[in-house]
Design an enzyme around this catalytic site. Structure first.
Site, short mmCIF file in Angstrom:
data_model
loop_
_atom_site.label_atom_id
_atom_site.label_comp_id
_atom_site.label_asym_id
_atom_site.label_seq_id
_atom_site.Cartn_x
_atom_site.Cartn_y
_atom_site.Cartn_z
CG HIS A 103 14.56 67.77 1.09
ND1 HIS A 103 14.33 66.54 1.67
CD2 HIS A 103 15.01 68.57 2.07
CE1 HIS A 103 14.65 66.62 2.96
NE2 HIS A 103 15.06 67.84 3.23
CG HIS A 113 22.83 64.53 5.72
ND1 HIS A 113 23.34 63.70 6.68
CD2 HIS A 113 23.04 65.79 6.16
CE1 HIS A 113 23.82 64.43 7.68
NE2 HIS A 113 23.66 65.69 7.40
CG HIS A 146 26.37 51.18 0.43
ND1 HIS A 146 26.57 51.87 1.59
CD2 HIS A 146 25.03 51.00 0.33
CE1 HIS A 146 25.39 52.10 2.18
NE2 HIS A 146 24.44 51.58 1.43
#
Lengths: 275, 275
Positions: A103, A113, A146
């Site tokens: 965070h 994550h 991505h």
């Protein structure tokens, strides 16, 4: 290869990765903040393994990061056996994994994550993934993120990226809000095609995560933010908490099988807000 | 009495209570803060009822209060039928309820929760309760609170208090933390002994809650608090969230049956923190 050797290799890799990633984070904090490490045992009376979680807080860049390594074993309770592949006939299991949630102070840097794990019941399989949760739309970042993930997947199998990206979108979704948790990434589970190749892929996912979070931070850390941006981040974190407590399989699994609470819930942000 | 008349009487009482409690809260805020009301329908295309939730925020005393009234009906999905008494053979249901959660500015005033409901499948039953969550040990308050609840229960049946207190302690418990959510109160469900008497009791629980929260606030509102006290409150709220999202049946039930998300999650505090 002997399955005991496989377990040892996997576990050692997760430990090395924990160390590497913590070092990277401390170096991004210029050594001014350090991780605090806590070791825990699954069962006080019986040897069922345990783990080590490391937490860093209140850095310049990182508001809170948890980096959790674990190696646990034992028997699944009757309640769980039918839910776990290969556990119906033989309830013994061995599991090791590394999971990380970051965070950030700057609302313009996504929460990130990563997790990889190896589970062995009557057979073994890998699982894991990487996904990020920005607070604001950022097409350029999303495209870059991505494409980095895709590059890494493509090195192993041209089919991985699209398959694991879909799985990720499906998994990190809040049905009650009808919204995704973040912008996805990859998610895979029950991976047992070829142990050597699978382990190679899993290692690469870890290395890729290390590179990606560093690159994103370097790209974004100089961006100024307002109090309003921070409020947006607190609200987005509220959704993160909703997902983790309402739906996340790992959280439920951990809490229900007597895992270490602090290690499991280290994924929760330091502060969150709701309307 | 005709069951349709029963439903109407119950629903009207919940509406009246919502109005009374909101007025009480606004008067404690000396009229300087007002509730904002939102009406919602369960299903856009079909008449399946709905509700009205009212939220007040950033008051002198109340940091956030949600007061939710609902009246919904329809058919339970196949997934739910076996979980609900009387729904196996006849999946039609009607349900009405009022639920309230109060998060306070002053960490020395407990968070307070109240709910009463009436559900009708092939038969009808009441459920509900009152419980409070202080951040600090306060024996005097605890003793007074439980004795007020007991007095109210004793007016109806001398067995209610000890029975419903136990149920409450069992329900509002965080197994992963091995700790209770708060200091309990009463909790009851599947109550279908005698409709007139049960409804009378349910009304009294509402009136008792109204008196109790007012008395606690009057007793406690002048106590000064420190920044450290507020931090303790934020952490305690983290546990509150863990309970509500991990275990609360009402939350799960609401989210899974397509209830209004904002109304269901109005129980979450405006800010919470984790270690």
């Amino acid at each position: 290869m002997n399955k005991e050797i496989q377990k040892k290799l996997v576990k050692n890799w997760f430990k090395i990765l924990q160390e590497m990633i913590c070092k990277e984070i401390e170096s991004l904090e210029k050594g001014k903040r350090k991780f605090i490490s806590t070791k825990w045992s699954k069962n006080k009376n019986k040897n069922e393994g345990g783990g080590e979680y490391r937490i860093i807080k209140n850095g310049k860049i990182f508001e809170k990061v948890g980096v959790n390594f674990s190696e646990v074993y034992g028997k699944f309770s009757k309640k769980f056996r039918h839910k776990i592949p290969g556990a119906k006939t033989n309830p013994n299991f061995w599991a090791s994994g590394i999971s990380i949630v970051m965070h950030m102070q700057n609302p313009h840097i996504p929460a990130m994550h990563f997790n990889t794990r190896y589970i062995y019941t009557s057979h073994g399989w890998f699982g894991g993934g990487i996904d990020i949760t920005p607070c604001f739309k950022d097409k350029k970042l999303s495209k870059w993120f991505h494409s980095e993930i895709k590059k890494s997947c493509d090195r192993h199998n041209k089919k991985y990226y699209s398959r694991y990206k879909k799985w990720c979108n499906k998994y990190f979704y809040l049905p009650h809000r009808k919204e995704p948790r973040g912008i996805g990434g990859i998610f895979f589970d029950y991976k047992k095609d070829n142990w050597e190749k699978d382990f190679n892929f899993v290692r690469d996912v870890g290395i890729t995560f290390k590179k990606i979070f560093r690159d994103i931070i370097i790209k974004k850390k100089k961006i100024k933010w307002t109090k309003k941006d921070k409020e947006t981040q607190y609200k987005k974190r509220g959704r993160y908490i909703e997902f983790n407590l309402l739906y996340d399989r790992g959280t439920k699994f951990g809490l229900q099988t007597g895992g270490n609470v602090e290690a499991i819930l280290m994924s929760l942000p330091p502060i969150a807000k709701w309307n």
